[in-house]
Each structure stands twice: as structure tokens, then as C-alpha cells.
Design a protein around this motif. Structure first.
Motif, short mmCIF file in Angstrom:
data_model
loop_
_atom_site.label_atom_id
_atom_site.label_comp_id
_atom_site.label_asym_id
_atom_site.label_seq_id
_atom_site.Cartn_x
_atom_site.Cartn_y
_atom_site.Cartn_z
N SER A 194 0.73 -1.36 0.04
CA SER A 194 -0.03 -0.05 -0.03
C SER A 194 0.98 1.24 0.06
CB SER A 194 -1.13 -0.05 1.16
OG SER A 194 -1.71 -1.13 1.11
N THR B 263 0.91 3.69 -2.87
CA THR B 263 0.51 5.23 -2.43
C THR B 263 1.44 6.29 -3.17
OG1 THR B 263 -0.98 4.27 -0.72
CG2 THR B 263 -0.62 6.84 -0.96
N PRO C 275 1.73 7.24 -7.25
CA PRO C 275 0.91 8.30 -7.69
C PRO C 275 1.31 9.59 -7.32
CG PRO C 275 -0.36 6.70 -6.43
CD PRO C 275 1.25 5.99 -6.62
N VAL D 207 -2.71 6.99 -12.62
CA VAL D 207 -2.95 7.31 -11.08
C VAL D 207 -4.22 6.30 -10.82
CG1 VAL D 207 -3.94 8.81 -9.52
CG2 VAL D 207 -1.94 9.48 -10.85
N ILE D 208 -5.24 6.11 -11.72
CA ILE D 208 -6.33 5.54 -11.48
C ILE D 208 -6.13 3.87 -11.36
CG2 ILE D 208 -8.73 4.62 -12.56
CD1 ILE D 208 -8.85 7.63 -13.55
N ALA E 86 -4.56 3.12 -8.11
CA ALA E 86 -5.93 3.21 -7.10
C ALA E 86 -6.37 1.65 -7.08
CB ALA E 86 -6.65 4.28 -7.45
N GLN F 221 -4.13 -0.85 -5.61
CA GLN F 221 -4.14 -0.64 -4.08
C GLN F 221 -5.60 -1.08 -3.49
OE1 GLN F 221 -3.16 2.92 -2.65
NE2 GLN F 221 -3.24 2.43 -0.67
N ILE F 222 -6.71 -0.83 -4.02
CA ILE F 222 -8.12 -1.32 -3.58
C ILE F 222 -7.96 -2.89 -3.29
CG2 ILE F 222 -10.39 -1.56 -3.99
CD1 ILE F 222 -10.32 1.25 -5.05
N HIS G 3 -5.87 -4.04 -0.58
CA HIS G 3 -6.52 -3.82 0.68
C HIS G 3 -7.50 -5.05 0.85
CE1 HIS G 3 -5.49 0.20 2.43
NE2 HIS G 3 -4.82 0.23 1.51
#
Lengths: 205, 126
Positions: free
Chosen positions: B30, B34, B37, B56-57, B60, B63-64, B67
Motif C-alpha cells: 500500500s 500510494t 502516484p 494514477v487510477i 488506485a 491498491q484497492i 486492501h
């Protein structure tokens, strides 16, 4: 005859309902709640996507946002996520003191996050970029504010749970509450990934 | 056979709290996902804004997923797959909602605001 026995075995049905221990379906039910919460955030993201460029001749993201502050905020939430994970591991080992200690650390990072966010909001309103300034700022305050409100209620829940664990120990009911709160807390971190990506980073490009 | 099934069934209900190594792994991933980006945007991004946005998207989304796997312990077996199913359903609804809203409102803006349509305005003038 042997043929008949195989048939009986094949036609075995479990007529009795499964005997789940009390609260066995709580985590699934709580997950469904989180998914409905996710839909609510999706609507707010859509609102921001639609209104995000309606500046009404006011300030835009590049005039307002401070990426370094957002990076610190992101770090706070991420750290609180992993410390909650450590609290869950301590709970798994039956270590009540360790659980409470890690929950306190999680609360500290959560409050840091809220403090930084409140500072940012106060700063924006102070320089005249409040939610009434433009469609962009209304959508911004609604989306980020709703997330902040979730973290606030998560923190209140965290304090409540710490009191409950102090009073009754790591009983099954408290363990169930811990599982729910951990899902809630990690879920808020997932939503924050969407916020810092779509609101802050894409706004600053 | 049925006893075996019952045993497996109960295991699926056990709450998986993960381990230190999985939490640390998720945390480090993570941090990396993070930092990249943020660093990219702070440094000014690529020359093409669209490429920066897509990158960047992309980070994300990854990373989702990190998680989901390392912090929320998602897998297809939890609650006999109902957790996964409700998540997939939600993701589908969210995608329709976001894509639909942005698509419709974008076309509303371009097609229904006469003051925005400079060519048409000039056409009226001549």
C-alpha cells in the motif's frame, strides 16, 4: 441390495438447517451493510464527477489543495489500518492488554487523520472556499465530509469497544464486534483511496 | 463423506484474522502503491495528462485489490462465496452508476447549453 444402499447414500439430503453458532452470519450481514455504504459513496463520487468542474469562477483544485498535507493524511489512515490489523492479531492470541494497546494506537492515528482534515476544512472556509462557494466545493465538502463523518463514528465505536473489552474481556460478543469494526475501518481506508485518487490527485494533474 | 463436508463447512466460517507477515506485506504494498502516484503528480506528471490520469487510477485499482486481499481477507470461500458475490454485485452497480452519470451529464453539457455552442451561435449571426 448393494445397488440400493448406494442409491440411499446418493439421495442423502441435509434436512436439518445448519447449526450456526450465535452471530455466525453477523460478518456477512455487516459486509452487506458496508456494500450499501459503498453505493452511497459511489453516488457522492458521481456527484463530484459531475460537479467537479463547476467552479462558478471561484478557486479550483490547484488553487486549494495541498498534496503534502493529503499525503500525511493518507499515511495516518494507512497506519491506523495496519495497527487495527495488529489489534486483531493480538485478539486472536487472547492478549487483552495487547488488543487494547493497539486499539489505542489506532484511535490516535484516526484522530490525527480527523485533526488534519478539520484543519484543511477550516483553512478552506477561512479563505472563502466554503461549501457555498461553488458546485465543485459543495460536492467536495459533501464527499470528503461524509468520509470524515464515517471516521468520526468509527472512532466513537472504537472508544466504546475499548470500554467494553476493559469491562468484560475478550468474550465472543466483543470478538464479533472487533471483526465488524475492523471491516468498517479497513473499508474506510479503501474509500479514502478513491478520495485521494479522484479528488486530490486527478484534480492536481 | 458428509462428516468431511461438515468439517470443511465449519472451517469456512472461521474468521481469518491473517498473520503478521500478510499485514506487513499489505502495508508495504500500500505504501508503494500510494507513494508512486503521489510522487508522479507532485513531480508534474507525464507530458500527456490523460496518461497521468490513467496511471494514477490504475494504481488506485491495484491498491484497492491489495486492501481487499491483505486487510479485509477477501476470498471466494468466505461465507460460502456470498461475500464475494455481494462484492461483485456492488462493483457492477458502482461501475454502471459512475460511468452512466458521467456519460449522461457530459452529453447534457455539450448538447444542451446553447451558449457553449460557439459554432451554432456564429451560424445564427450570419
Amino acid at each position: 441390495m448393494s445397488h440400493a444402499t448406494t442409491d440411499t447414500r446418493r439421495q442423502y439430503w441435509e434436512l436439518e438447517p445448519h447449526h450456526h453458532p450465535e452471530g455466525a452470519s453477523t460478518s456477512l450481514g455487516f459486509w452487506v451493510y458496508l456494500m450499501s455504504d459503498c453505493l452511497m459513496f459511489a453516488v457522492l463520487f458521481a456527484v463530484y464527477g459531475v460537479l467537479g468542474t463547476s467552479f462558478a469562477a471561484g478557486p479550483g483544485p490547484k488553487d486549494l489543495f495541498d498534496l503534502e498535507l493529503v499525503a500525511v493524511n493518507t499515511a495516518m489512515l494507512l497506519l491506523s489500518s495496519i495497527t487495527f490489523g495488529f489489534a486483531m492479531l493480538a485478539m486472536g492470541k487472547g492478549d487483552q492488554r495487547g488488543t487494547l494497546r493497539w486499539l489505542a494506537v489506532t484511535l490516535f492515528f484516526g484522530l490525527c487523520f480527523l485533526g488534519i482534515e478539520l484543519y484543511e476544512f477550516h483553512h478552506l472556509i477561512h479563505i472563502g472556499a466554503g461549501p457555498q462557494r461553488s458546485g465543485f466545493l459543495s460536492a467536495f465538502f459533501t464527499l470528503v465530509g461524509t468520509h470524515g463523518l464515517h471516521v468520526t463514528f468509527g472512532s466513537i465505536w472504537l472508544v466504546t469497544l475499548m470500554v467494553q473489552i476493559t469491562r468484560t474481556g475478550l468474550i465472543p460478543a466483543n470478538q464479533r464486534r472487533m471483526v465488524c469494526l475492523s471491516m468498517f475501518w479497513h473499508f474506510l481506508d479503501v474509500i479514502w483511496i478513491g478520495v485521494f485518487t479522484f479528488v486530490y490527485l486527478l484534480g492536481m494533474i | 463423506m458428509s462428516a468431511e463436508h461438515a468439517h470443511a463447512h465449519h472451517d469456512d466460517h472461521g474468521h481469518d484474522h491473517g498473520s503478521y507477515s500478510s499485514y506487513i506485506k499489505g502495508f508495504l504494498l500500500s505504501v508503494i502503491l500510494t507513494a508512486i502516484p503521489f510522487g508522479l503528480v507532485m513531480a508534474g506528471g507525464f507530458e500527456s495528462r490523460a496518461l497521468t490520469a490513467v496511471t494514477v487510477i490504475g494504481f488506485a485499482v491495484v491498491q484497492i485489490l491489495v486492501h481487499m486481499v491483505y486487510f479485509l481477507h477477501m476470498n471466494g470461500k468466505q461465507e460460502e462465496g456470498w461475500t464475494m458475490l455481494s462484492t461483485i454485485f456492488t462493483v457492477v452497480v458502482v461501475v454502471i452508476l459512475l460511468a452512466g452519470s458521467l456519460w449522461v451529464m457530459y452529453h447534457m453539457n455539450t448538447n444542451m447549453m446553447p451558449q457553449m455552442d460557439h459554432e451554432l451561435m456564429q451560424g445564427f449571426g450570419s
